[in-house]
Design an enzyme around this catalytic site. Sequence first.
Site, mmCIF file in Angstrom:
data_model
loop_
_atom_site.group_PDB
_atom_site.id
_atom_site.type_symbol
_atom_site.label_atom_id
_atom_site.label_comp_id
_atom_site.label_asym_id
_atom_site.label_seq_id
_atom_site.Cartn_x
_atom_site.Cartn_y
_atom_site.Cartn_z
ATOM 1 N N CYS A 85 0.837 -1.198 0.000
ATOM 2 C CA CYS A 85 0.000 0.000 0.000
ATOM 3 C C CYS A 85 0.875 1.252 0.000
ATOM 4 O O CYS A 85 1.788 1.374 0.826
ATOM 5 C CB CYS A 85 -0.912 0.006 1.227
ATOM 6 S SG CYS A 85 -1.927 1.486 1.372
ATOM 7 N N CYS A 91 -1.004 5.675 7.177
ATOM 8 C CA CYS A 91 -2.305 5.163 7.621
ATOM 9 C C CYS A 91 -2.172 4.448 8.963
ATOM 10 O O CYS A 91 -1.181 3.774 9.228
ATOM 11 C CB CYS A 91 -2.857 4.215 6.564
ATOM 12 S SG CYS A 91 -4.427 3.452 7.007
ATOM 13 N N TYR A 346 -21.947 -13.564 25.219
ATOM 14 C CA TYR A 346 -21.526 -12.552 24.235
ATOM 15 C C TYR A 346 -21.712 -13.153 22.828
ATOM 16 O O TYR A 346 -20.791 -13.182 22.018
ATOM 17 C CB TYR A 346 -20.069 -12.131 24.431
ATOM 18 C CG TYR A 346 -19.697 -11.743 25.846
ATOM 19 C CD1 TYR A 346 -19.928 -10.446 26.325
ATOM 20 C CD2 TYR A 346 -19.080 -12.653 26.694
ATOM 21 C CE1 TYR A 346 -19.563 -10.084 27.615
ATOM 22 C CE2 TYR A 346 -18.721 -12.306 27.985
ATOM 23 C CZ TYR A 346 -18.957 -11.022 28.441
ATOM 24 O OH TYR A 346 -18.590 -10.673 29.720
ATOM 25 N N ASP A 418 -17.106 -15.276 24.202
ATOM 26 C CA ASP A 418 -16.422 -14.539 23.138
ATOM 27 C C ASP A 418 -16.610 -13.050 23.420
ATOM 28 O O ASP A 418 -17.356 -12.358 22.720
ATOM 29 C CB ASP A 418 -17.010 -14.924 21.776
ATOM 30 C CG ASP A 418 -16.255 -14.293 20.614
ATOM 31 O OD1 ASP A 418 -15.207 -13.660 20.861
ATOM 32 O OD2 ASP A 418 -16.715 -14.420 19.466
ATOM 33 N N CYS A 445 -10.223 -11.737 21.592
ATOM 34 C CA CYS A 445 -9.586 -10.844 20.610
ATOM 35 C C CYS A 445 -8.541 -9.957 21.277
ATOM 36 O O CYS A 445 -7.996 -9.060 20.630
ATOM 37 C CB CYS A 445 -10.647 -9.980 19.920
ATOM 38 S SG CYS A 445 -11.599 -8.932 21.037
#
Length: 488
Positions: A85, A91, A346, A418, A445
């Site tokens: 990119c 970014c 969740y 989760d 996560c």
Amino acid sequence: MYPPVFKYIDSEDDMEKNDIYQITIEDMSEDGSGIGHIDGMAVFVKDTVVGDTADIRIVKVKKSYAYGRLEKIIDESPFRTEAVCPVARQCGGCTLQHISYEKELELKQNKVMGCLKRIGGIDEPEKYLEGTYGNESYLRYRNKMQFPVGKNKDGKTVLGFYAGRTHSLIPVDDCHIGHKVNRYIAEAVCSWADSFGITVYDEKTGKGLLRHVLTRIGFATGELMVCLVINGKKIPHDLELLEKLKAAVEQYNSALNDEGNEKADIRISLNSVVANINTAKTNKILGDKTFVISGEEYITDHIGDVKFRISAQSFYQVNPAQTGKLYGKALEFADLSGEETVWDMYCGIGTISLFLAGKAKKVFGVEIVPQAILDAKKNAEINGIENAVFYTGAAEDVVGEIYEKGAEGSSVDVVVVDPPRKGCDEKLLSTIKGMNPKRMVYVSCDPATLARDLKTLIAEGFELEKVAIYDQFSRSFHVETVVLLSHE
């Protein structure tokens, strides 16, 4: 002349701005900066890679760490690679494009193992590691994109992403981790906005209409949703917008025919054009109300044999290829025979719940977002699944109340959680302990909050069995982990 490389530092005053040092980069930070040390003090240097030896100039000094700017690479790391990119450096999205994918996976594994040991207090966490599973394709994998809207220096409407740690918009014509159709959609929206004088939201004044453009794509179905987030109650010239979006999709599909179909390229159909109302002066992207401009208020997609209906506000994993593998691992760890009662806490739109339902006696799901539960119930219906029950509310409150009352679902064999990045609520962990499940599957996560919660669960009598790491978010430092715990 350079200051001594190994100058002794006993306070932030001993290292000064504009001092130049030569350091070796030993690790990487969350934002993709290299980390080196000068006499024990960590120095973060953007645009460096683990394994680089470089001359760096100090730009900011804190109490126990400093920031440096790359001046010159002395010895280049063998893990350094060229970013695909052109705006990867500016970014704030893909922070690891300048490092080889093999090294990226190693860094993510080290990150998880480090959190389990340092925060979770787990000795030799590597002995529980079942595997680290990389992406088949670390580009073009995202099925959802959220583009802030702004103006360039010429006053033209642009979509893009914020630079790291700022709200300074970097225009992006084509994000390489998103689907190719997004480029055509971005051009269509910007052209429409400029043609009809559509104002762009200003964070400082709170004025302007167009805030974000969100796209969702069913990778298995080819269905596309375009959602415009607006600071108002209606969209002017919506018919003209719709015509431009239809033309953009036709242009994309025509380009497919010209280029020849690649493995990841599918024909796209514009199934949903919606607007989400967000009039709050906030950094939150979506508001609470969404209305349909054209088509349905949702798209559909498949993970394995399970079909899902996805609305603008639904939580749905952004990497469908890896998600199927991750949920398959969660199902494997749950080890269901068909006689178990399972809780999915969740649960979102019921993605994991419906995977489990095919192997369980009964599944209970709970999620705090009402729209997600509506989607979960509808997803169960369209898949003909009758042994899944869904509740709306905070998991700690709903599950706690059911357990205290001894209602259906208070006796459980397997628990799956989760949670969001903040991890599980302490009250919920205490309730799970009381429910005494045989097995618990924790999908995470965030390795730090996972490690924190595992420390609590292990202290409560759970035993760590297996850890599997999945790269859901290639070219960034985010990582998903699936953990199996047993309980006597």
